[in-house]
Enzyme design. Structure first.
Site, PDB file in Angstrom:
ATOM      1  CB  VAL A  72      41.888  31.863  33.403  1.00 16.64           C
ATOM      2  CG1 VAL A  72      42.224  31.504  34.832  1.00 16.64           C
ATOM      3  CG2 VAL A  72      40.832  32.968  33.342  1.00 16.64           C
ATOM      4  CG  ASN A  98      36.363  30.670  41.952  1.00 17.74           C
ATOM      5  OD1 ASN A  98      35.226  30.847  42.375  1.00 17.74           O
ATOM      6  ND2 ASN A  98      37.344  31.544  42.200  1.00 17.74           N
ATOM      7  CB  SER A 150      26.359  32.982  37.971  1.00 17.23           C
ATOM      8  OG  SER A 150      25.447  33.966  38.429  1.00 17.23           O
ATOM      9  CE1 TYR A 163      29.749  36.807  36.551  1.00 13.65           C
ATOM     10  CE2 TYR A 163      27.411  36.540  36.988  1.00 13.65           C
ATOM     11  CZ  TYR A 163      28.730  36.311  37.342  1.00 13.65           C
ATOM     12  OH  TYR A 163      29.017  35.578  38.468  1.00 13.65           O
ATOM     13  CB  ALA A 165      26.280  35.779  27.342  1.00 22.19           C
ATOM     14  CB  SER A 166      30.379  34.603  30.539  1.00 25.51           C
ATOM     15  OG  SER A 166      30.029  34.965  31.867  1.00 25.51           O
ATOM     16  CE  LYS A 167      30.282  33.188  36.163  1.00 22.61           C
ATOM     17  NZ  LYS A 167      31.416  32.391  36.646  1.00 22.61           N
ATOM     18  CB  ILE A 196      28.204  34.366  47.335  1.00 19.36           C
ATOM     19  CG1 ILE A 196      27.462  33.238  46.579  1.00 19.36           C
ATOM     20  CG2 ILE A 196      29.018  33.822  48.502  1.00 19.36           C
ATOM     21  CD1 ILE A 196      26.489  32.421  47.360  1.00 19.36           C
TER      22      ILE A 196
HETATM   23  P1  NAP Z   1      36.112  37.918  43.325  1.00 18.52           P
HETATM   24  O1  NAP Z   1      36.064  38.163  44.795  1.00 18.52           O
HETATM   25  O2  NAP Z   1      36.092  39.086  42.405  1.00 18.52           O
HETATM   26  O3  NAP Z   1      37.397  36.993  43.018  1.00 18.52           O
HETATM   27  C1  NAP Z   1      37.709  36.575  41.713  1.00 18.52           C
HETATM   28  C2  NAP Z   1      39.168  36.176  41.631  1.00 18.52           C
HETATM   29  O4  NAP Z   1      39.461  35.824  40.267  1.00 18.52           O
HETATM   30  C3  NAP Z   1      40.108  37.334  42.002  1.00 18.52           C
HETATM   31  O5  NAP Z   1      41.168  36.875  42.801  1.00 18.52           O
HETATM   32  C4  NAP Z   1      40.588  37.812  40.643  1.00 18.52           C
HETATM   33  O6  NAP Z   1      41.853  38.439  40.643  1.00 18.52           O
HETATM   34  C5  NAP Z   1      40.667  36.493  39.875  1.00 18.52           C
HETATM   35  N1  NAP Z   1      40.726  36.751  38.441  1.00 18.52           N
HETATM   36  C6  NAP Z   1      40.066  37.718  37.745  1.00 18.52           C
HETATM   37  N2  NAP Z   1      40.432  37.667  36.461  1.00 18.52           N
HETATM   38  C7  NAP Z   1      41.344  36.663  36.332  1.00 18.52           C
HETATM   39  C8  NAP Z   1      42.090  36.137  35.240  1.00 18.52           C
HETATM   40  N3  NAP Z   1      41.982  36.656  34.006  1.00 18.52           N
HETATM   41  N4  NAP Z   1      42.919  35.095  35.468  1.00 18.52           N
HETATM   42  C9  NAP Z   1      43.063  34.591  36.710  1.00 18.52           C
HETATM   43  N5  NAP Z   1      42.390  35.045  37.790  1.00 18.52           N
HETATM   44  C10 NAP Z   1      41.533  36.079  37.596  1.00 18.52           C
HETATM   45  O7  NAP Z   1      34.893  37.001  42.852  1.00 18.52           O
HETATM   46  P2  NAP Z   1      34.007  35.944  43.671  1.00 18.52           P
HETATM   47  O8  NAP Z   1      32.791  36.623  44.156  1.00 18.52           O
HETATM   48  O9  NAP Z   1      34.863  35.184  44.617  1.00 18.52           O
HETATM   49  O10 NAP Z   1      33.549  35.010  42.462  1.00 18.52           O
HETATM   50  C11 NAP Z   1      34.213  33.795  42.133  1.00 18.52           C
HETATM   51  C12 NAP Z   1      33.438  33.080  41.045  1.00 18.52           C
HETATM   52  O11 NAP Z   1      32.094  32.870  41.483  1.00 18.52           O
HETATM   53  C13 NAP Z   1      33.316  33.878  39.741  1.00 18.52           C
HETATM   54  O12 NAP Z   1      33.370  33.002  38.643  1.00 18.52           O
HETATM   55  C14 NAP Z   1      31.950  34.504  39.846  1.00 18.52           C
HETATM   56  O13 NAP Z   1      31.410  34.810  38.590  1.00 18.52           O
HETATM   57  C15 NAP Z   1      31.191  33.398  40.550  1.00 18.52           C
HETATM   58  N6  NAP Z   1      29.973  33.852  41.247  1.00 18.52           N
HETATM   59  C16 NAP Z   1      30.053  34.743  42.265  1.00 18.52           C
HETATM   60  C17 NAP Z   1      28.875  35.147  42.896  1.00 18.52           C
HETATM   61  C18 NAP Z   1      28.880  36.113  44.041  1.00 18.52           C
HETATM   62  O14 NAP Z   1      27.768  36.501  44.442  1.00 18.52           O
HETATM   63  N7  NAP Z   1      30.005  36.502  44.589  1.00 18.52           N
HETATM   64  C19 NAP Z   1      27.642  34.647  42.449  1.00 18.52           C
HETATM   65  C20 NAP Z   1      27.615  33.746  41.402  1.00 18.52           C
HETATM   66  C21 NAP Z   1      28.803  33.338  40.807  1.00 18.52           C
HETATM   67  P3  NAP Z   1      41.928  40.057  40.914  1.00 18.52           P
HETATM   68  O15 NAP Z   1      41.944  40.191  42.380  1.00 18.52           O
HETATM   69  O16 NAP Z   1      43.209  40.505  40.272  1.00 18.52           O
HETATM   70  O17 NAP Z   1      40.730  40.667  40.238  1.00 18.52           O
END
Ligand code: NAP
Length: 255
Positions: A72, A98, A150, A163, A165-167, A196
């Site tokens: 991305v 996402n 987030s 993180y 700052a980005s969010k 989550i």
């Molecule tokens: P995750 O399990 O780490 O999954 C993230 C996905 O994004 C992975 O498939 C990853 O690929 C892909 N990705 C990473 N870098 C990328 C890039 N440069 N281009 C395209 N795809 C890329 O994370 P998640 O917990 O599902 O989180 C999803 C979103 O929710 C994120 O934005 C996160 O910040 C946000 N969020 C999560 C939580 C939580 O508690 N889990 C809380 C608040 C917000 P790889 O497998 O190769 O790394």
């Protein structure tokens, strides 16, 4: 596909959606949920192999999905993917930004590349996809953009200067773009999850998870489904008059 798990439903038949970071975690659940409601879901991820599992799970369940390998942060590739989606599937109606990463550390020890990579993927990636998607969404005369922020971007979190700052940036850009695109019947909202249960939080030590559960009024971590259902609501006609909003899904953590 998650059809048997659906708690709410919507008619997304005939709509084309892009979900970034769809290979696992929240992105996979969001992709499966939108597909369960009839959308053709274009899964975007840097990880081609695991992304094909998401596509297979959707198509095995009778849904429609396609896969587009993309980092991305790669502006040219992002434009190409949006063009390919429109050419192959006739348009674009829903964009879910996402894809995201964490590279935690205390600010005083944080390396430049730790900061830059998180901001590049979480914030710039969101910008690049919104910019590329704007034209086809305008053409469709009805569009939905849903960015995953987030609570860290709302209240901060020690060890996450990069993180949060980005969010916080994702929250700002969501509000700005909602104002720019409202006249074109495109709504732009963000979902701000608390903690989550995904691979991202699986990296946290058990005592940290326990502490989070204690601090969360609803007494548990959220599930990917909690977030995906909120995204589905925002993508549906039921959210027609909602734009520029940040919907927090955190079990009461930030109250
Ligand atoms: P995750 O399990 O780490 O999954 C993230 C996905 O994004 C992975 O498939 C990853 O690929 C892909 N990705 C990473 N870098 C990328 C890039 N440069 N281009 C395209 N795809 C890329 O994370 P998640 O917990 O599902 O989180 C999803 C979103 O929710 C994120 O934005 C996160 O910040 C946000 N969020 C999560 C939580 C939580 O508690 N889990 C809380 C608040 C917000 P790889 O497998 O190769 O790394």
């Amino acid at each position: 596909m998650s059809e048997n798990k659906l708690r709410i439903t919507a008619d997304l038949g005939g709509q084309v959606a892009i979900v970034t970071g769809a290979a696992r975690g929240l992105g996979r659940e969001i992709a499966e949920t939108l597909a369960s409601c009839g959308a053709l879901v274009c899964c975007v991820d840097i990880n081609e192999e695991t992304m094909s599992d998401t596509v297979k799970s959707i198509t095995d369940g009778g849904g429609k999905a396609d896969a587009f390998a993309c980092d991305v942060t790669d502006s040219a590739r992002v434009n190409e993917v949006v063009d390919e989606v429109v050419k192959k599937h006739g348009g674009l109606n829903i964009l879910v930004n996402n894809a995201g990463i964490t590279r935690d550390g205390l600010m005083m020890r944080m390396k430049d590349d730790q900061f830059d990579s998180v901001v590049a993927i979480n914030l710039k990636g969101t910008f690049l996809f919104m910019r590329a998607a704007a034209k086809p969404l305008i053409k469709a005369r009805r569009g939905r953009i849903i960015n995953i922020a987030s609570v860290s971007g709302q209240i901060g979190n020690a060890g996450q200067a990069n993180y949060s700052a980005s969010k916080a940036g994702v929250i700002g850009i969501t509000r700005t773009v909602s104002k720019e695109l409202a006249g074109r019947n495109i709504t732009v909202n963000a979902v701000a999850p608390g903690f989550i249960a995904t691979e991202m939080t699986a990296k946290l030590a058990p005592e940290i998870i326990e502490g989070i559960e204690k601090e969360t009024p609803l007494g548990r971590l959220g599930t990917p489904r909690d977030v995906a259902d909120t995204v589905l609501f925002l993508a549906s006609d039921a959210a027609d008059f909602i734009t520029g909003q940040i919907i927090t899904v955190d079990g009461g953590l930030t109250v």
